[in-house]
Design an enzyme around this catalytic site. Structure first.
Site, PDB file in Angstrom:
ATOM      1  N   ARG A 287       0.837  -1.214   0.000  1.00 27.46           N
ATOM      2  CA  ARG A 287       0.000   0.000   0.000  1.00 27.46           C
ATOM      3  C   ARG A 287       0.867   1.257   0.000  1.00 27.46           C
ATOM      4  O   ARG A 287       0.474   2.285  -0.575  1.00 27.46           O
ATOM      5  CB  ARG A 287      -0.904   0.000   1.233  1.00 27.46           C
ATOM      6  CG  ARG A 287      -1.918  -1.128   1.260  1.00 27.46           C
ATOM      7  CD  ARG A 287      -2.957  -0.970   0.160  1.00 27.46           C
ATOM      8  NE  ARG A 287      -3.964  -2.023   0.242  1.00 27.46           N
ATOM      9  CZ  ARG A 287      -3.934  -3.148  -0.474  1.00 27.46           C
ATOM     10  NH1 ARG A 287      -2.931  -3.339  -1.330  1.00 27.46           N
ATOM     11  NH2 ARG A 287      -4.891  -4.052  -0.361  1.00 27.46           N
TER      12      ARG A 287
ATOM     13  N   LYS B 150      -6.253   1.648   1.614  1.00 24.22           N
ATOM     14  CA  LYS B 150      -7.276   0.631   1.419  1.00 24.22           C
ATOM     15  C   LYS B 150      -7.035  -0.555   2.353  1.00 24.22           C
ATOM     16  O   LYS B 150      -5.962  -1.137   2.371  1.00 24.22           O
ATOM     17  CB  LYS B 150      -7.270   0.174  -0.041  1.00 24.22           C
ATOM     18  CG  LYS B 150      -8.353  -0.861  -0.351  1.00 24.22           C
ATOM     19  CD  LYS B 150      -8.306  -1.269  -1.810  1.00 24.22           C
ATOM     20  CE  LYS B 150      -9.366  -2.315  -2.111  1.00 24.22           C
ATOM     21  NZ  LYS B 150      -9.312  -2.752  -3.534  1.00 24.22           N
TER      22      LYS B 150
END
Length: 484
Positions: free
Chosen positions: A423, A459
């Site tokens: 991420r 996310k």
């Protein structure tokens, strides 16, 4: 071979006790004993090395004689020929130094000279046996050519038959007359005559020894061919093992590959290992997706893939540098490069017992590797006239490493640390190295400058505070030494 030849010589010496003792016999056996002693000393100088090395330095070269004789045919064969010739000559040499014999009549009032003559006649069978022993000495040397043995045996057979059947045949006749004085009443058979019996024995042993020599040479050659074939196959096996090891180490880390080499692991035998502190890097080239196209100009995308291969290969080349020996490439996903450090550290919680600076120094190595990737991509851009930018995300923490698959095994790492590092890459900015807050604190301890980006939405992780690592390599010396 020399040792067995000495045994034949000892048999000569023991049988000589039945002969008249003369000066010539004593001198000949003394000379032959001295020659055999030299031959034995040369052949067995190696086992006597400890005793010789304790002596004068002038004799320290003597132990090298034995290996030289064993390994060099041009030394071994002449010594074998000399040994055989000594035995063949000694078998019949003293035959010419016996007291002169005549054919005395056998009478009850025989004189002392007649007894001496009869004793000389009785020595004829002894010399025939010695000649047979001399022929047997040719079969003692196993590593001698069949042609050479054939020449020696043929020459010996001809000379022995000439002596016993021609030049000294009268001694055999006298011996028969001495044993059978009245030939009209008791006539001996043909096989009881010494010269004929000896000639037949010589020829029989000649043929048998030739057959044995030929058979021995055949098996020696066969053994040589088998050893040569075995050596070649062993070298091929070693080459294949080394090739398999190299290929496996290209797929798996070196320490993990050693567990799979030479083991027939079953599918249910899962390799896994837990690590408490591993630094994970994801470096991607987002611009490559826009660069890739399938058209006739770039041969349906082949040239684009060729460029990507050059980029990844240049990245892999950095791993060969000693500075990045602790960096382990995990895999490539499209244009994303994944690597990790800390996988060669003690697994589990063992590394918590080590020095704190040493336990986190590999995180600084990963940052150095990321900066090297950025610099390498800039060089590629100059040569390919492109403007690719690298986007890097780094995180550290506990992971689980393992190998998946029995065929085409894949080494990979799993855990929340890996997901967050991914991420950090996907939410990063081109040309920047994004890290988590925990990783930034560690890097600041190591002397790196980290700029706070702020809280961003990640996310699956919610809101996270991230930092950018400054590309300025200036670090204070005490902190920089922690990476060394």
């Amino acid at each position: 071979g020399v040792g067995r030849s000495v045994l034949c010589w000892v048999v000569y010496l023991s049988l000589s006790c039945f002969l008249p003792r003369t000066v010539e016999i004593g001198v000949s056996y003394a000379i032959s004993f001295f020659l055999f002693l030299l031959l034995l000393f040369g052949c067995f100088a190696g086992p006597l090395m400890k005793c010789i090395l304790k002596g004068p330095k002038l004799l320290h070269w003597v132990p090298s004689i034995s290996p030289a004789i064993a390994s060099r045919p041009w030394l071994r064969v002449p010594l074998g020929v000399v040994t055989i010739l000594i035995l063949l000559i000694m078998a019949l040499l003293n035959f010419f130094f016996l007291p002169p014999a005549s054919c005395p009549p056998l009478a009850q009032n025989a004189s002392a000279s007649d007894a001496l003559n009869s004793q000389s006649l009785y020595s004829i069978p002894y010399y025939m046996y010695c000649c047979i022993l001399g022929l047997l000495s040719c079969s003692i040397f196993l590593y001698m050519n069949f042609e050479l043995k054939l020449i020696l045996l043929t020459v010996a057979l001809v000379i022995y038959n000439v002596i016993f059947l021609h030049t000294h045949a009268w001694l055999s006749d006298c011996y028969v007359n001495w044993l059978y004085p009245n030939l009209t009443i008791l006539e001996p058979g043909v096989l009881k005559e010494p010269k004929l019996t000896g000639s037949i024995a010589f020829f029989t042993f000649f043929c048998v020894l030739l057959v044995l020599a030929r058979q021995n040479e055949y098996y020696c050659r066969l053994d040589f061919l088998w050893k040569k074939k075995f050596k070649k196959e062993r070298e091929e096996i070693e080459t294949m093992e080394n090739l398999n090891r190299v290929l496996l180490e290209n797929v798996l880390p070196a320490d993990v590959a050693q567990l799979f080499i030479g083991q027939n692991l079953r599918n249910e035998d899962l390799y896994h290992q837990s690590y408490e502190c591993v630094c994970v890097l994801f470096a991607s080239i987002p611009d490559f997706k826009e660069f890739y196209s399938e058209s006739d100009v770039n041969r349906e995308g082949l040239e684009c893939l060729r460029l990507l291969n050059e980029i990844i290969a240049d990245f892999d080349e950095l791993l060969s540098k000693p500075k990045f020996s602790g960096v382990e490439k995990i895999k490539t996903i499209g244009s994303t490069y994944m690597a990790a450090t800390g996988l060669n550290a003690p697994p589990g919680g063992q590394e918590a017992q080590q020095d704190e600076d040493r336990s986190i120094s590999h995180i600084g190595v990963m940052v150095e590797f990321a900066l090297a990737l950025i610099g390498k991509l800039d060089i590629i851009n100059k040569h390919s006239f492109n403007n690719f930018k690298l986007r890097v995300g780094i995180n550290h923490g506990p992971v689980v490493a393992g190998v998946i698959g029995a065929r085409k095994p894949q080494y990979d790492i799993w855990g929340n640390t890996v997901n967050v590092a991914s991420r950090m890459d996907s939410t990063g900015i081109l040309g920047k190295i994004q890290v988590t807050e925990e990783t930034a604190k560690v890097l600041q301890k190591l002397g790196y400058t980290c700029q706070r980006r702020g809280v961003i939405k990640v996310k699956g992780k919610g809101q996270l505070c991230t930092y950018f690592v400054s590309t300025d390599l200036a670090r204070s010396p005490p902190q920089a030494n922690a990476l060394n």
